[in-house]
Design a protein around this motif. Structure first.
Motif, mmCIF file in Angstrom:
data_model
loop_
_atom_site.group_PDB
_atom_site.id
_atom_site.type_symbol
_atom_site.label_atom_id
_atom_site.label_comp_id
_atom_site.label_asym_id
_atom_site.label_seq_id
_atom_site.Cartn_x
_atom_site.Cartn_y
_atom_site.Cartn_z
ATOM 1 N N LYS A 260 -1.051 2.859 8.818
ATOM 2 C CA LYS A 260 -1.919 2.244 9.834
ATOM 3 C C LYS A 260 -3.280 1.894 9.233
ATOM 4 O O LYS A 260 -3.824 0.814 9.492
ATOM 5 N N ILE A 261 -3.831 2.807 8.461
ATOM 6 C CA ILE A 261 -5.130 2.564 7.821
ATOM 7 C C ILE A 261 -5.029 1.381 6.866
ATOM 8 O O ILE A 261 -5.873 0.484 6.876
ATOM 9 N N ALA A 262 -3.996 1.383 6.038
ATOM 10 C CA ALA A 262 -3.824 0.310 5.046
ATOM 11 C C ALA A 262 -3.630 -1.048 5.710
ATOM 12 O O ALA A 262 -4.089 -2.071 5.192
ATOM 13 N N LYS A 263 -2.955 -1.073 6.856
ATOM 14 C CA LYS A 263 -2.698 -2.333 7.553
ATOM 15 C C LYS A 263 -3.843 -2.748 8.482
ATOM 16 O O LYS A 263 -3.816 -3.836 9.038
ATOM 17 N N SER A 264 -4.832 -1.889 8.635
ATOM 18 C CA SER A 264 -5.970 -2.213 9.502
ATOM 19 C C SER A 264 -6.790 -3.338 8.874
ATOM 20 O O SER A 264 -6.657 -3.625 7.680
ATOM 21 N N PRO A 265 -7.638 -4.001 9.667
ATOM 22 C CA PRO A 265 -8.460 -5.080 9.109
ATOM 23 C C PRO A 265 -9.291 -4.645 7.893
ATOM 24 O O PRO A 265 -9.447 -5.410 6.951
ATOM 25 N N ALA A 266 -9.794 -3.428 7.917
ATOM 26 C CA ALA A 266 -10.595 -2.946 6.784
ATOM 27 C C ALA A 266 -9.716 -2.676 5.562
ATOM 28 O O ALA A 266 -10.162 -2.795 4.423
ATOM 29 N N GLY A 267 -8.471 -2.262 5.808
ATOM 30 C CA GLY A 267 -7.549 -1.971 4.716
ATOM 31 C C GLY A 267 -7.855 -0.701 3.958
ATOM 32 O O GLY A 267 -7.268 -0.439 2.900
ATOM 33 N N LYS A 268 -8.740 0.113 4.498
ATOM 34 C CA LYS A 268 -9.105 1.364 3.826
ATOM 35 C C LYS A 268 -9.697 2.322 4.838
ATOM 36 O O LYS A 268 -10.147 1.917 5.914
ATOM 37 N N GLY A 269 -9.673 3.610 4.486
ATOM 38 C CA GLY A 269 -10.248 4.615 5.364
ATOM 39 C C GLY A 269 -9.763 6.005 5.026
ATOM 40 O O GLY A 269 -8.990 6.207 4.079
ATOM 41 N N TRP A 270 -10.218 6.949 5.820
ATOM 42 C CA TRP A 270 -9.925 8.372 5.630
ATOM 43 C C TRP A 270 -9.026 8.883 6.745
ATOM 44 O O TRP A 270 -9.112 8.428 7.876
ATOM 45 N N PHE A 271 -8.200 9.896 6.397
ATOM 46 C CA PHE A 271 -7.382 10.584 7.401
ATOM 47 C C PHE A 271 -7.364 12.071 7.080
ATOM 48 O O PHE A 271 -7.149 12.461 5.928
ATOM 49 N N GLY A 272 -7.586 12.911 8.097
ATOM 50 C CA GLY A 272 -7.610 14.357 7.924
ATOM 51 C C GLY A 272 -6.378 15.027 8.513
ATOM 52 O O GLY A 272 -5.898 14.629 9.571
ATOM 53 N N TYR A 273 -5.886 16.067 7.823
ATOM 54 C CA TYR A 273 -4.691 16.815 8.235
ATOM 55 C C TYR A 273 -4.615 18.090 7.399
ATOM 56 O O TYR A 273 -5.461 18.322 6.535
ATOM 57 N N LYS A 274 -3.630 18.926 7.659
ATOM 58 C CA LYS A 274 -3.426 20.137 6.856
ATOM 59 C C LYS A 274 -2.298 19.887 5.870
ATOM 60 O O LYS A 274 -1.270 19.305 6.228
ATOM 61 N N TRP A 275 -2.504 20.360 4.628
ATOM 62 C CA TRP A 275 -1.532 20.126 3.566
ATOM 63 C C TRP A 275 -1.622 21.258 2.551
ATOM 64 O O TRP A 275 -2.703 21.777 2.316
#
Length: 154
Positions: free
Chosen positions: A110-125
């Motif tokens: 979703k982030i990659a396909k967004s108009p900006a094409g970039k961004g951050w996502f937080g989760y547990k890993w």
């Protein structure tokens, strides 16, 4: 004498723990390093093509793995083309991979396909260094028909 020995042993133990903690922290990547590594990986992909880039990103001793930072490259369908920390993920469709209550690969796409094409996502890993489940923030950038990401642990 016993008291002095105990104090010296305690000081040595405390120093050893502090050294281990600082060594551990030294391996933790920063958000700035993650962004820089994604940009470096994108430039490498553009200059060398997907096959050579995937080989470089998959090399655990290469320039795209540093401490707990590593590059991964995924298609918009969720297929891992490269994963610097876990070669078993390469070639697999990870779109339904779940981390807690979220599907990180779906969010990355979703982030990659967004108009900006970039961004951050937080989760547990799971942290590849400590093996503990930790909070992670991953920076994603679209590069043509793939996304490139690098995450940092809190």
């Amino acid at each position: 004498m016993k008291s002095l020995f105990k104090q010296l042993m305690f000081a040595f133990f405390a120093f050893t723990l502090a050294g281990a903690a600082s060594a551990q922290d030294a391996k933790r990547g920063t958000a700035e390093e993650a962004v820089a590594m994604v940009k470096k990986a994108g430039a490498y992909l553009n200059e060398n093509g997907p096959e050579k880039a995937a080989a470089a990103f998959n090399d655990p001793k290469g320039e795209f793995v540093k401490g707990d930072l590593y590059v991964f490259m995924i298609t918009f369908d969720g297929v891992a083309l490269a994963h610097g920390q876990n070669a078993k993920m390469v070639g697999k469709n990870l779109i339904d991979l779940k981390a807690g209550e979220v599907y990180p690969i779906r969010e990355f796409v979703k982030i990659a396909k967004s108009p900006a094409g970039k961004g951050w996502f937080g989760y547990k890993w799971p942290n590849s260094i400590t093996k503990a489940m930790e909070e992670k923030n991953t920076y994603i950038e679209r590069n043509g028909e793939v996304l490139i990401g690098v995450g940092t642990y809190k």
